[in-house]
Design an enzyme around this catalytic site. Structure first.
Site, PDB file in Angstrom:
ATOM      1  N   ASN A 174       0.843  -1.197   0.000  1.00 56.63           N
ATOM      2  CA  ASN A 174       0.000   0.000   0.000  1.00 56.63           C
ATOM      3  C   ASN A 174       0.871   1.237   0.000  1.00 56.63           C
ATOM      4  O   ASN A 174       1.996   1.226   0.513  1.00 56.63           O
ATOM      5  CB  ASN A 174      -0.969  -0.002   1.195  1.00 56.63           C
ATOM      6  CG  ASN A 174      -0.400   0.703   2.411  1.00 56.63           C
ATOM      7  OD1 ASN A 174      -0.436   1.929   2.515  1.00 56.63           O
ATOM      8  ND2 ASN A 174       0.173  -0.071   3.331  1.00 56.63           N
ATOM      9  N   ASN A 199      -3.245   6.997  16.451  1.00 55.93           N
ATOM     10  CA  ASN A 199      -1.958   6.912  15.747  1.00 55.93           C
ATOM     11  C   ASN A 199      -1.672   8.286  15.150  1.00 55.93           C
ATOM     12  O   ASN A 199      -2.513   8.839  14.433  1.00 55.93           O
ATOM     13  CB  ASN A 199      -2.078   5.823  14.673  1.00 55.93           C
ATOM     14  CG  ASN A 199      -0.806   5.624  13.867  1.00 55.93           C
ATOM     15  OD1 ASN A 199      -0.473   6.449  13.023  1.00 55.93           O
ATOM     16  ND2 ASN A 199      -0.110   4.520  14.097  1.00 55.93           N
ATOM     17  N   ASN A 236       3.675   7.254  15.021  1.00 57.17           N
ATOM     18  CA  ASN A 236       4.121   6.613  13.782  1.00 57.17           C
ATOM     19  C   ASN A 236       5.350   7.347  13.250  1.00 57.17           C
ATOM     20  O   ASN A 236       5.237   8.403  12.643  1.00 57.17           O
ATOM     21  CB  ASN A 236       2.959   6.651  12.773  1.00 57.17           C
ATOM     22  CG  ASN A 236       3.330   6.075  11.422  1.00 57.17           C
ATOM     23  OD1 ASN A 236       4.433   5.573  11.231  1.00 57.17           O
ATOM     24  ND2 ASN A 236       2.405   6.159  10.477  1.00 57.17           N
ATOM     25  N   CYS A 291       6.105   5.419   8.724  1.00 55.88           N
ATOM     26  CA  CYS A 291       5.323   5.298   7.499  1.00 55.88           C
ATOM     27  C   CYS A 291       6.249   5.431   6.286  1.00 55.88           C
ATOM     28  O   CYS A 291       6.886   6.468   6.102  1.00 55.88           O
ATOM     29  CB  CYS A 291       4.248   6.379   7.424  1.00 55.88           C
ATOM     30  SG  CYS A 291       3.270   6.228   5.928  1.00 55.88           S
ATOM     31  N   GLY A 318       0.946  -8.078   5.626  1.00 63.22           N
ATOM     32  CA  GLY A 318       0.290  -9.378   5.495  1.00 63.22           C
ATOM     33  C   GLY A 318       1.229 -10.525   5.847  1.00 63.22           C
ATOM     34  O   GLY A 318       2.383 -10.306   6.263  1.00 63.22           O
ATOM     35  N   GLY A 361       1.532  -9.301   9.777  1.00 63.20           N
ATOM     36  CA  GLY A 361       1.118 -10.590   9.232  1.00 63.20           C
ATOM     37  C   GLY A 361       0.303 -11.476  10.147  1.00 63.20           C
ATOM     38  O   GLY A 361       0.111 -12.652   9.842  1.00 63.20           O
TER      39      GLY A 361
HETATM   40  C1  LIG Z   1      -3.860   0.103   3.967  1.00 61.90           C
HETATM   41  C2  LIG Z   1      -2.922   0.285   5.128  1.00 61.90           C
HETATM   42  C3  LIG Z   1      -2.876   1.508   5.795  1.00 61.90           C
HETATM   43  C4  LIG Z   1      -2.016   1.696   6.877  1.00 61.90           C
HETATM   44  N1  LIG Z   1      -1.997   2.896   7.528  1.00 61.90           N
HETATM   45  C5  LIG Z   1      -1.192   3.059   8.621  1.00 61.90           C
HETATM   46  C6  LIG Z   1      -1.196   4.284   9.348  1.00 61.90           C
HETATM   47  O1  LIG Z   1      -1.947   5.217   9.049  1.00 61.90           O
HETATM   48  N2  LIG Z   1      -0.351   4.399  10.407  1.00 61.90           N
HETATM   49  C7  LIG Z   1       0.490   3.368  10.794  1.00 61.90           C
HETATM   50  O2  LIG Z   1       1.242   3.524  11.774  1.00 61.90           O
HETATM   51  N3  LIG Z   1       0.491   2.197  10.130  1.00 61.90           N
HETATM   52  C8  LIG Z   1      -0.319   2.023   9.069  1.00 61.90           C
HETATM   53  N4  LIG Z   1      -0.319   0.833   8.393  1.00 61.90           N
HETATM   54  C9  LIG Z   1       0.568  -0.272   8.862  1.00 61.90           C
HETATM   55  C10 LIG Z   1      -0.196  -1.281   9.738  1.00 61.90           C
HETATM   56  O3  LIG Z   1      -0.740  -0.666  10.882  1.00 61.90           O
HETATM   57  C11 LIG Z   1       0.724  -2.446  10.150  1.00 61.90           C
HETATM   58  O4  LIG Z   1       1.818  -1.939  10.884  1.00 61.90           O
HETATM   59  C12 LIG Z   1       1.263  -3.215   8.949  1.00 61.90           C
HETATM   60  O5  LIG Z   1       0.290  -3.327   7.932  1.00 61.90           O
HETATM   61  C13 LIG Z   1       1.754  -4.619   9.330  1.00 61.90           C
HETATM   62  O6  LIG Z   1       0.712  -5.393   9.892  1.00 61.90           O
HETATM   63  P1  LIG Z   1      -0.204  -6.414   9.022  1.00 61.90           P
HETATM   64  O7  LIG Z   1       0.745  -7.272   8.238  1.00 61.90           O
HETATM   65  O8  LIG Z   1      -1.003  -7.179  10.031  1.00 61.90           O
HETATM   66  O9  LIG Z   1      -1.067  -5.579   8.142  1.00 61.90           O
HETATM   67  C14 LIG Z   1      -1.174   0.617   7.304  1.00 61.90           C
HETATM   68  C15 LIG Z   1      -1.240  -0.605   6.640  1.00 61.90           C
HETATM   69  C16 LIG Z   1      -2.090  -0.798   5.564  1.00 61.90           C
HETATM   70  C17 LIG Z   1      -2.125  -2.142   4.882  1.00 61.90           C
END
Ligand SMILES: Cc1cc2nc3c(=O)[nH]c(=O)nc-3n(C[C@H](O)[C@H](O)[C@H](O)COP(=O)(O)O)c2cc1C
Length: 307
Positions: free
Chosen positions: A73, A103, A131, A134, A221, A248
């Site tokens: 993303n 956040n 955060n 990012c 993921g 993930g």
């Molecule tokens: C579509 C999307 C938007 C995200 N937006 C943020 C965000 O605004 N702030 C943040 O700290 N992390 C953001 N993340 C990161 C997630 O919070 C997480 O740290 C990351 O996706 C890993 O976890 P996962 O594999 O379970 O998704 C975002 C992730 C995705 C996929």
């Protein structure tokens, strides 16, 4: 059975959760979007979409791409801005049983301090997740999280501005995550969230161009789970504050691995896009595991892989 955990033991207010299952920022909106799907009040905590001082439109489309066992993303922190968040979202949260963590992300170190000042003492805000990780914004974000000095400066600015529990969310896109974690702890963080997305890209073979409008993005993921788990395991050895594992986590077994590696809380992110009930399924699966293994207190599992 006791599933409760304390994510900010060194903070006066504390951050007690009835269970360790949280939602990951940017994957669960502001919480209310999911209210009709399951009882979100049963979750340990909800972390809302990344919030900046000003409203943002985010990056050019396309901003999402599927990959093997994950997704990329490059949303770029599209959000309504902190003033609209305080006016339109926090009043509902104030009546919720589930704590909501905001956040925050800034372009400058000052931005982080101003955001923390604005959110301090707002009813319905249980804590801040900072955060500095990012990968999808040009100014701020991961730039601050990439070395120990700037990570510590942002943490100190937020710490000074609020008495709320402060969680700092780190990026895996650095060779220095252990040193960064230590610097952030020394600067006053109450907890760490490990990890944000891993930098990556896709190329469209028809157009010969990067697939995402931003060129690159953040991988999330199941593909990143081993990376996140290893970072939690390594950082647990050197810090004395709670760690929240993220990356993930799709089912209860994933979550339990993170607890065993040393996480006191876990966040479910991308899995919610596939199955909006994923955080609840993870919670119920953890309960089942504890029952089946006759474990009375979830804290028995935290860091057990190190013993
Ligand atoms: C579509 C999307 C938007 C995200 N937006 C943020 C965000 O605004 N702030 C943040 O700290 N992390 C953001 N993340 C990161 C997630 O919070 C997480 O740290 C990351 O996706 C890993 O976890 P996962 O594999 O379970 O998704 C975002 C992730 C995705 C996929």
């Amino acid at each position: 059975m006791n599933l409760s955990v304390q994510l900010a033991p060194q903070n006066k207010k504390g951050l007690p959760l009835t269970n360790p299952v949280m939602t990951a920022s940017g994957t669960f909106g502001y919480g209310m979007e999911y209210e009709h799907l399951f009882n979100i009040q049963k979750l340990g905590a909800i972390v809302c979409k990344g919030t900046t001082l000003e409203p943002r439109d985010g990056n050019p489309q396309p901003r999402l791409a599927e990959t093997a066992y994950g997704m990329l993303n490059s949303i770029g922190l599209q959000n309504i801005g902190v003033d609209a968040l305080i006016k339109d979202k926090t009043p509902a949260w104030a009546g919720w049983q589930v704590p909501v963590i905001v956040n925050i992300a800034g372009r400058t170190i000052d931005d982080y301090g101003v955001l923390a000042t604005k959110l301090d003492k707002v009813a319905g805000v249980a804590g801040l997740e900072v955060n500095i990780s990012c990968p999808n914004v040009k100014a701020g974000g991961a730039e601050f999280g990439a070395n120990p000095e700037s990570a510590a400066k942002v943490t100190a600015a937020v710490r000074k501005a609020t008495s709320l529990p402060v969680i700092v969310k780190l990026t895996p896109n650095t060779g220095e995550i252990v040193q960064i974690a230590q610097a952030v702890v020394a600067a006053g963080a109450d907890a760490l969230c490990l990890i944000n997305t891993v930098k990556g890209m896709s190329i469209d073979v028809k157009t010969h161009k990067p697939l995402l409008g931003n060129g690159y993005g953040g991988l999330s993921g199941p593909a990143i789970k081993p990376v996140a788990l290893f970072i939690v395991y390594e950082v647990f050895k050197v810090v004395n504050i709670p760690i929240i594992g993220c990356g993930g986590i799709t089912n209860a077994t994933d979550a339990i691995e993170f607890l065993m590696a040393g996480a006191s809380g876990i966040q479910v992110g991308t899995a919610s896009f596939v199955n909006p009930r994923a955080p609840m399924d993870v919670l119920e699966g953890i309960e089942k595991y504890l029952r089946e293994n006759k474990i009375e207190d979830i804290r028995e599992l935290i860091g057990i892989a190190h013993r």
